[in-house]
Scaffold this active site. Structure first.
Site, PDB file in Angstrom:
ATOM      1  N   ASP A  17       2.915 -11.831  -1.487  1.00 11.99           N
ATOM      2  CA  ASP A  17       3.041 -10.432  -0.849  1.00 11.99           C
ATOM      3  C   ASP A  17       1.953 -11.658   0.133  1.00 11.99           C
ATOM      4  O   ASP A  17       1.345 -11.797  -0.705  1.00 11.99           O
ATOM      5  CB  ASP A  17       3.000  -9.480  -1.152  1.00 11.99           C
TER       6      ASP A  17
HETATM    7  N1  URA Z   1       5.026  -7.395  -7.295  1.00 14.39           N
HETATM    8  C1  URA Z   1       4.297  -7.272  -6.282  1.00 14.39           C
HETATM    9  O1  URA Z   1       4.093  -6.074  -5.671  1.00 14.39           O
HETATM   10  N2  URA Z   1       3.969  -8.014  -4.884  1.00 14.39           N
HETATM   11  C2  URA Z   1       3.799  -9.911  -5.437  1.00 14.39           C
HETATM   12  O2  URA Z   1       3.117 -10.147  -4.630  1.00 14.39           O
HETATM   13  C3  URA Z   1       4.435  -9.953  -6.975  1.00 14.39           C
HETATM   14  C4  URA Z   1       4.403  -8.640  -7.366  1.00 14.39           C
END
Ligand code: URA
Length: 234
Positions: free
Chosen positions: A104
């Site tokens: 993310d």
């Molecule tokens: N889980 C999440 O919520 N975000 C990420 O970037 C990776 C795993």
């Protein structure tokens, strides 16, 4: 890796008909990986080095990159608003790379990029069960209940899936280590969401047996060694 026939490749790249390709093959003018090829059906892939009349038509090296992704950089190859992980790289032909498992925008840590789709598929297919290790900082205190809930798996109605057993270790009141064998959309945030506990910081430190290089500062990257490329699965 996707394979194709040498005659089709030559005919497309040189814009010549089948008969002309046959002649080139018969006259021993075609080389694949330094070997003369006469069989029109010979199988090539995107990393085969192909030469016709001593002129190289294809030479693409497989590339495997480790990036320390900073917060605020988007896991995409193009974006109108944010800087992308590709923008951070300084390798020739970086446009040929794709991301192996997104993070993310506000997640940091180990990100892999490659032009070798067979390798990336091996790493991301759910049946490969490659563990990914995350450090998670939470808004509220952790309790022992989290451990069992992560291990048991959680049902997500939107996709109609139950998460695979995950390992959660409590490192301190607000910090957990989580090991996932898969990578569903916002998985960690949604799993802690079940406890109405907000993820304040999320960092991926390991994929398979490969640790994020501690010498890489956020935004920095390096090529993987041949051993790292191979041993990541072990
Ligand atoms: N889980 C999440 O919520 N975000 C990420 O970037 C990776 C795993």
């Amino acid at each position: 890796m996707q394979k194709s026939r040498i005659d089709k490749f030559i005919s497309t790249v040189l814009s010549v008909n089948k008969r002309e390709v046959k002649l080139l093959l018969a006259r021993k003018k075609v080389m694949v990986d330094d070997i003369i090829i006469t069989d029109a059906a010979f199988q090539i892939n995107k990393f085969s080095v192909i030469a016709v009349n001593n002129k190289i038509l294809q030479r693409e090296q497989p590339m495997y990159i480790m990036l320390h992704k900073p917060v605020g950089v988007v896991s995409a190859t193009k974006d109108e608003i944010h800087k992308t992980v590709i923008d951070l790289l300084h390798f020739p032909n970086k446009e040929t790379l794709h991301i192996v498992g997104r993070l993310d925008l506000n997640t940091s840590g180990l990100m892999l990029l490659t032009n070798d789709s067979r390798w990336s598929e091996r790493l991301t297919l759910p049946q490969s069960k490659v563990p990914k290790v995350y450090q998670v900082t939470l808004k509220d205190k952790l309790t022992q209940d989290y451990i069992a809930a992560f291990k048991q798996g959680m049902y997500f109605e939107y996709e109609d899936i139950t998460t695979a057993p995950a390992i959660l270790e409590i490192m301190s009141d607000y910090v957990a280590k989580v090991i996932l064998m898969e990578g569903k959309y916002h998985q960690i945030k949604r799993m802690f969401g079940r406890f109405s506990n907000q993820v304040m910081q999320l960092h991926r430190s390991k994929i398979g047996s490969l640790d994020l290089d501690i010498n890489l500062k956020a935004g920095e990257s390096r090529e993987l060694t041949a051993d790292e490329v191979e041993n990541i699965f072990s």
